[in-house]
Design a protein around this motif. Structure first.
Motif, short mmCIF file in Angstrom:
data_model
loop_
_atom_site.label_atom_id
_atom_site.label_comp_id
_atom_site.label_asym_id
_atom_site.label_seq_id
_atom_site.Cartn_x
_atom_site.Cartn_y
_atom_site.Cartn_z
N PHE A 1 11.12 -39.87 41.34
CA PHE A 1 11.34 -39.31 40.08
C PHE A 1 12.40 -40.05 39.32
CE2 PHE A 1 10.48 -35.87 43.21
CZ PHE A 1 9.76 -35.05 42.32
N THR A 2 11.99 -40.65 38.35
CA THR A 2 13.05 -41.47 37.51
C THR A 2 13.60 -41.20 36.29
OG1 THR A 2 12.08 -43.54 38.63
CG2 THR A 2 13.55 -44.15 36.77
N GLN A 3 14.58 -41.09 35.83
CA GLN A 3 14.99 -40.51 34.38
C GLN A 3 14.53 -41.75 33.19
OE1 GLN A 3 19.22 -39.25 33.59
NE2 GLN A 3 18.42 -38.44 31.80
N LYS A 4 13.81 -41.33 32.33
CA LYS A 4 13.39 -42.30 31.32
C LYS A 4 14.27 -42.01 30.00
CE LYS A 4 10.01 -44.43 33.38
NZ LYS A 4 10.18 -45.85 33.58
N ASP A 5 14.63 -41.01 29.78
CA ASP A 5 15.32 -40.36 28.58
C ASP A 5 16.19 -39.37 28.92
OD1 ASP A 5 16.12 -40.74 25.95
OD2 ASP A 5 14.18 -40.74 25.16
N GLN A 6 17.00 -38.69 27.95
CA GLN A 6 17.76 -37.69 28.07
C GLN A 6 16.95 -36.50 28.97
OE1 GLN A 6 20.06 -36.28 24.69
NE2 GLN A 6 21.02 -34.77 25.88
N ALA A 7 15.83 -36.24 27.98
CA ALA A 7 14.95 -35.05 28.65
C ALA A 7 13.84 -35.38 29.10
CB ALA A 7 14.96 -33.87 27.83
N LEU A 8 13.61 -36.68 29.72
CA LEU A 8 12.31 -37.35 30.37
C LEU A 8 12.24 -37.87 31.30
CD1 LEU A 8 9.46 -37.67 29.06
CD2 LEU A 8 9.94 -39.65 28.37
N GLY B 1 2.40 -47.99 49.18
CA GLY B 1 3.34 -49.01 48.37
C GLY B 1 2.61 -49.09 47.13
N LYS B 2 1.58 -48.50 46.87
CA LYS B 2 0.66 -48.59 45.54
C LYS B 2 0.92 -47.21 44.63
CE LYS B 2 -2.38 -52.30 46.92
NZ LYS B 2 -3.84 -52.60 47.17
N SER B 3 1.22 -47.31 43.55
CA SER B 3 1.18 -46.23 42.54
C SER B 3 -0.16 -45.80 42.44
CB SER B 3 1.96 -46.65 41.22
OG SER B 3 1.82 -45.49 40.42
N PHE B 4 -0.60 -44.46 42.45
CA PHE B 4 -1.96 -43.97 42.32
C PHE B 4 -1.94 -43.01 40.89
CE2 PHE B 4 -0.26 -41.30 45.68
CZ PHE B 4 -0.84 -39.94 45.45
N VAL B 5 -0.95 -42.44 40.76
CA VAL B 5 -0.74 -41.47 39.60
C VAL B 5 0.93 -41.19 39.09
CG1 VAL B 5 -0.52 -39.31 40.77
CG2 VAL B 5 -1.45 -39.26 38.57
N LYS B 6 0.74 -41.51 37.60
CA LYS B 6 2.24 -41.26 37.07
C LYS B 6 2.21 -40.25 36.05
CE LYS B 6 3.95 -46.11 37.70
NZ LYS B 6 4.50 -47.19 36.93
N LYS B 7 3.16 -39.35 35.88
CA LYS B 7 3.12 -38.39 35.07
C LYS B 7 4.63 -38.40 34.51
CE LYS B 7 -0.48 -35.43 36.79
NZ LYS B 7 -1.43 -35.55 35.59
N GLU B 8 4.81 -37.65 33.33
CA GLU B 8 6.31 -37.43 32.76
C GLU B 8 6.54 -36.28 32.37
OE1 GLU B 8 7.18 -41.60 30.16
OE2 GLU B 8 5.96 -39.89 29.14
N ILE B 9 7.75 -35.68 33.10
CA ILE B 9 8.44 -34.29 33.02
C ILE B 9 9.23 -34.22 31.76
CG2 ILE B 9 9.71 -32.63 34.07
CD1 ILE B 9 9.48 -34.04 36.68
N VAL B 10 8.92 -33.37 30.72
CA VAL B 10 9.50 -32.99 29.50
C VAL B 10 10.48 -31.95 30.14
CG1 VAL B 10 9.52 -32.56 27.08
CG2 VAL B 10 7.44 -33.75 28.29
#
Length: 266
Positions: A144-151, A160-169
């Motif tokens: 879980f990585t913070q991208k923005d204030q509420a993202l 070691g390989k990413s297979f799905v990414k999503k963004e929590i609003v």
């Protein structure tokens, strides 16, 4: 509603307690172990033209009688309803694309909870405390990585390989705010992969069983075994044995995909 709440808790092998972070963590763990992520019920609800997220009563009934869980909207919304019944202060949060999670406010802390991702997010995550959180389980790494204030980004990796990414609003919502998201999750089109393949995930002991059409993967902390099946009767019996879904709903899902020219054995 009290009786339904007790039946749900009983299915989780838990009893009524006061809201606490420790209780919340046990509820999450038991939920992920006892209740599968699966698309069999989604195809059924679509065929029945039923409300797209079953009521708490319907969810618990199908849990007890058919072994169903659901996909993210059914699982997280009904778990959120249970948490409210238990006295937790909860809201829902949109996770893009095509997902949702739960925001639990407790002891002046905001926790992210997700029992609907088919992923071993076995504990609540306090997103706001630091920029990055990493969880491990069943051969999977979840960051879980913070991208923005509420993202916040959720990145799921295997080997070691990413297979799905999503963004929590990270903005609190009610069920009704998600009506359009839920409706679009049932879109009967090629673009909506959830409605074009059979998927089920069950955590059992030290093994995660991942079903994708005719393939079952058994994942442990150490290795992954993969079984490709070709025989329909054997496949139905294996799915019934591992996931405990009734055979009628298993066959209904096969028929649903065949009507759309999708063969589960490729």
């Amino acid at each position: 509603m009290g009786e339904i709440k007790e039946q749900y808790l009983s299915y989780l092998n838990l009893t009524l307690e006061r809201p606490s972070i420790n209780y919340l963590q046990r509820l999450i763990q038991h939920h992920l172990i006892r209740i599968p992520y699966e698309t069999f019920s989604k195809f059924h609800y679509f065929n029945q033209n039923k409300e797209f997220v079953p009521s708490l009563e319907q969810f618990v009934h199908n849990l007890q009688n058919r072994g169903w869980g659901g996909t993210c909207y059914t699982l997280n919304i009904n778990f959120g309803r249970l948490l409210r019944e238990l006295g937790f202060d909860i809201k829902f949060v949109r996770v893009k694309p095509g997902h949702l999670g739960i925001m639990v406010n407790i002891q002046d802390r905001k926790l992210y909870v997700d029992v609907g991702y088919g992923s071993p997010i076995m504990k609540p995550v306090e997103l706001e405390t630091r920029r990055k959180h990493i969880l491990h389980g069943f051969g999977e790494e979840i960051t879980f990585t913070q991208k923005d204030q509420a993202l916040y980004e959720i990145d799921r990796k295997a080997n070691g390989k990413s297979f799905v990414k999503k963004e929590i609003v990270w903005v609190p919502l009610e069920e009704e705010d998600l009506a359009e998201d839920i409706s679009s999750s049932y879109q009967d089109s090629e673009n909506n992969v959830v409605m074009r393949r059979i998927t089920a995930v069950r955590f059992h002991g030290n093994t995660c069983y991942f079903l994708r059409n005719g393939t079952i993967k058994a994942m442990t902390y150490r290795n992954i075994r993969e079984y490709q099946m070709r025989d329909m009767d054997k496949w139905i019996n294996t799915v019934n044995e591992i996931y405990h879904f009734d055979k009628e709903s298993i066959q209904e899902s096969v028929d649903f995909l065949e009507q759309r020219d999708i063969k589960i054995f490729t």
